[in-house]
Design an enzyme around this catalytic site. Structure first.
Site, PDB file in Angstrom:
ATOM      1  N   HIS A 151      62.813  14.074  54.748  1.00  0.00           N
ATOM      2  CA  HIS A 151      64.033  13.862  55.535  1.00  0.00           C
ATOM      3  C   HIS A 151      64.067  12.440  56.094  1.00  0.00           C
ATOM      4  O   HIS A 151      65.104  11.767  56.068  1.00  0.00           O
ATOM      5  CB  HIS A 151      64.089  14.850  56.703  1.00  0.00           C
ATOM      6  CG  HIS A 151      64.258  16.285  56.319  1.00  0.00           C
ATOM      7  ND1 HIS A 151      63.510  17.307  56.867  1.00  0.00           N
ATOM      8  CD2 HIS A 151      65.096  16.887  55.424  1.00  0.00           C
ATOM      9  CE1 HIS A 151      63.897  18.469  56.357  1.00  0.00           C
ATOM     10  NE2 HIS A 151      64.844  18.243  55.464  1.00  0.00           N
ATOM     11  N   LYS A 158      68.666  29.527  57.915  1.00  0.00           N
ATOM     12  CA  LYS A 158      67.504  30.308  57.477  1.00  0.00           C
ATOM     13  C   LYS A 158      66.656  30.753  58.674  1.00  0.00           C
ATOM     14  O   LYS A 158      66.613  30.067  59.688  1.00  0.00           O
ATOM     15  CB  LYS A 158      66.634  29.433  56.567  1.00  0.00           C
ATOM     16  CG  LYS A 158      67.391  28.824  55.419  1.00  0.00           C
ATOM     17  CD  LYS A 158      66.629  27.622  54.860  1.00  0.00           C
ATOM     18  CE  LYS A 158      67.504  26.828  53.921  1.00  0.00           C
ATOM     19  NZ  LYS A 158      66.977  25.488  53.639  1.00  0.00           N
ATOM     20  N   ARG A 172      66.165  17.043  45.426  1.00  0.00           N
ATOM     21  CA  ARG A 172      64.771  17.004  44.983  1.00  0.00           C
ATOM     22  C   ARG A 172      64.600  17.482  43.554  1.00  0.00           C
ATOM     23  O   ARG A 172      63.732  17.025  42.833  1.00  0.00           O
ATOM     24  CB  ARG A 172      63.909  17.897  45.900  1.00  0.00           C
ATOM     25  CG  ARG A 172      63.679  17.335  47.269  1.00  0.00           C
ATOM     26  CD  ARG A 172      63.204  18.394  48.228  1.00  0.00           C
ATOM     27  NE  ARG A 172      64.252  19.374  48.472  1.00  0.00           N
ATOM     28  CZ  ARG A 172      64.182  20.358  49.332  1.00  0.00           C
ATOM     29  NH1 ARG A 172      63.082  20.530  50.036  1.00  0.00           N
ATOM     30  NH2 ARG A 172      65.183  21.188  49.509  1.00  0.00           N
ATOM     31  N   SER A 208      60.786  22.023  54.143  1.00  0.00           N
ATOM     32  CA  SER A 208      60.465  22.576  55.470  1.00  0.00           C
ATOM     33  C   SER A 208      59.825  23.947  55.329  1.00  0.00           C
ATOM     34  O   SER A 208      58.933  24.309  56.112  1.00  0.00           O
ATOM     35  CB  SER A 208      61.733  22.676  56.315  1.00  0.00           C
ATOM     36  OG  SER A 208      62.272  21.402  56.534  1.00  0.00           O
TER      37      SER A 208
HETATM   38  P1  ADP Z   1      69.462  22.758  54.519  1.00  0.00           P
HETATM   39  O1  ADP Z   1      69.128  24.054  55.163  1.00  0.00           O
HETATM   40  O2  ADP Z   1      70.829  22.251  54.876  1.00  0.00           O
HETATM   41  O3  ADP Z   1      69.170  22.660  53.041  1.00  0.00           O
HETATM   42  P2  ADP Z   1      67.120  21.108  54.974  1.00  0.00           P
HETATM   43  O4  ADP Z   1      66.592  20.724  56.302  1.00  0.00           O
HETATM   44  O5  ADP Z   1      66.258  21.993  54.141  1.00  0.00           O
HETATM   45  O6  ADP Z   1      68.537  21.745  55.285  1.00  0.00           O
HETATM   46  O7  ADP Z   1      67.461  19.814  54.134  1.00  0.00           O
HETATM   47  C1  ADP Z   1      68.445  18.898  54.546  1.00  0.00           C
HETATM   48  C2  ADP Z   1      68.754  17.960  53.396  1.00  0.00           C
HETATM   49  O8  ADP Z   1      67.607  17.175  53.098  1.00  0.00           O
HETATM   50  C3  ADP Z   1      69.125  18.670  52.090  1.00  0.00           C
HETATM   51  O9  ADP Z   1      70.103  17.896  51.425  1.00  0.00           O
HETATM   52  C4  ADP Z   1      67.823  18.668  51.313  1.00  0.00           C
HETATM   53  O10 ADP Z   1      68.027  18.708  49.918  1.00  0.00           O
HETATM   54  C5  ADP Z   1      67.248  17.321  51.743  1.00  0.00           C
HETATM   55  N1  ADP Z   1      65.794  17.289  51.622  1.00  0.00           N
HETATM   56  C6  ADP Z   1      64.914  18.201  52.088  1.00  0.00           C
HETATM   57  N2  ADP Z   1      63.649  17.832  51.792  1.00  0.00           N
HETATM   58  C7  ADP Z   1      63.732  16.653  51.129  1.00  0.00           C
HETATM   59  C8  ADP Z   1      62.766  15.777  50.512  1.00  0.00           C
HETATM   60  N3  ADP Z   1      61.474  16.053  50.520  1.00  0.00           N
HETATM   61  N4  ADP Z   1      63.231  14.650  49.911  1.00  0.00           N
HETATM   62  C9  ADP Z   1      64.559  14.391  49.878  1.00  0.00           C
HETATM   63  N5  ADP Z   1      65.523  15.183  50.400  1.00  0.00           N
HETATM   64  C10 ADP Z   1      65.119  16.303  51.034  1.00  0.00           C
END
Ligand code: ADP
Length: 164
Positions: free
Chosen positions: A22, A45, A94, A132
């Protein structure tokens, strides 16, 4: 301030917790836009941290970055985007699974508000495996988060859950 300088974007997500993946997306976004509002989703989630905990931890992790604001939000993403006046939504990709998820999200959101644009960053290969969900698993079983989350998040989570 010129029009270009006024253009800011939102980076929405659950961020439960905020990871090095992130952080990388946020830093790369700041190279293109002067301001990014990190929008922390209230619902979503079943996770670990409350929205207030997630906001506080992210604020600590990004305190050294100029141009970042961290806010919570609930309800429709496009409503939040239009409400705060951002020009686009930033998301990270990803893998193919992310693409499919984002494809649906952007498609439905564009039917709700076609003026809201989506911008995507491909994850850096060395960070692309970080999610996450996996971070929560590692944390639950007492593993090191040093290579997965910013130091402030690692320290903050240990403080919130001292028994882990
Ligand atoms: P959501 O529940 O909206 O998917 P996340 O917190 O899981 O929220 O992710 C927020 C954004 O960051 C999403 O677009 C996700 O694809 C991106 N993201 C999560 N992990 C990574 C990573 N390791 N590298 C690049 N982008 C990421």
């Amino acid at each position: 301030m010129s029009d270009a300088q006024k253009r800011f974007v939102v980076y929405p997500g659950s961020f439960d917790p905020f990871t090095l993946g992130h952080l990388d997306i946020l830093e790369r976004t700041l190279r293109l836009f002067p301001k990014v509002v990190v929008l922390v989703a209230e619902d979503g989630k079943a996770g670990l941290l409350s929205m207030q905990q997630r906001i506080a931890l992210i604020q600590a992790a990004v305190s050294g970055l100029a141009g970042v604001e961290v806010r919570g939000f609930s309800g429709l993403l496009v409503d939040a985007v239009l409400d705060i006046g951002a020009v686009a939504v930033v998301r990270g990709l990803r893998c193919a699974g992310d693409y499919e998820h984002e494809w649906g999200l952007a498609g439905v959101n564009s039917l709700l508000a076609s003026q809201v644009e989506f911008v995507y960053f491909l994850a850096r290969p060395e960070l692309a495996a970080i999610s996450s969900t996996l971070v929560r698993d590692v944390f639950k079983h007492g593993g090191s988060l040093a290579k997965l989350v910013p130091g402030e998040i690692d320290a903050g989570m240990k403080k919130e859950f001292p028994s882990r």
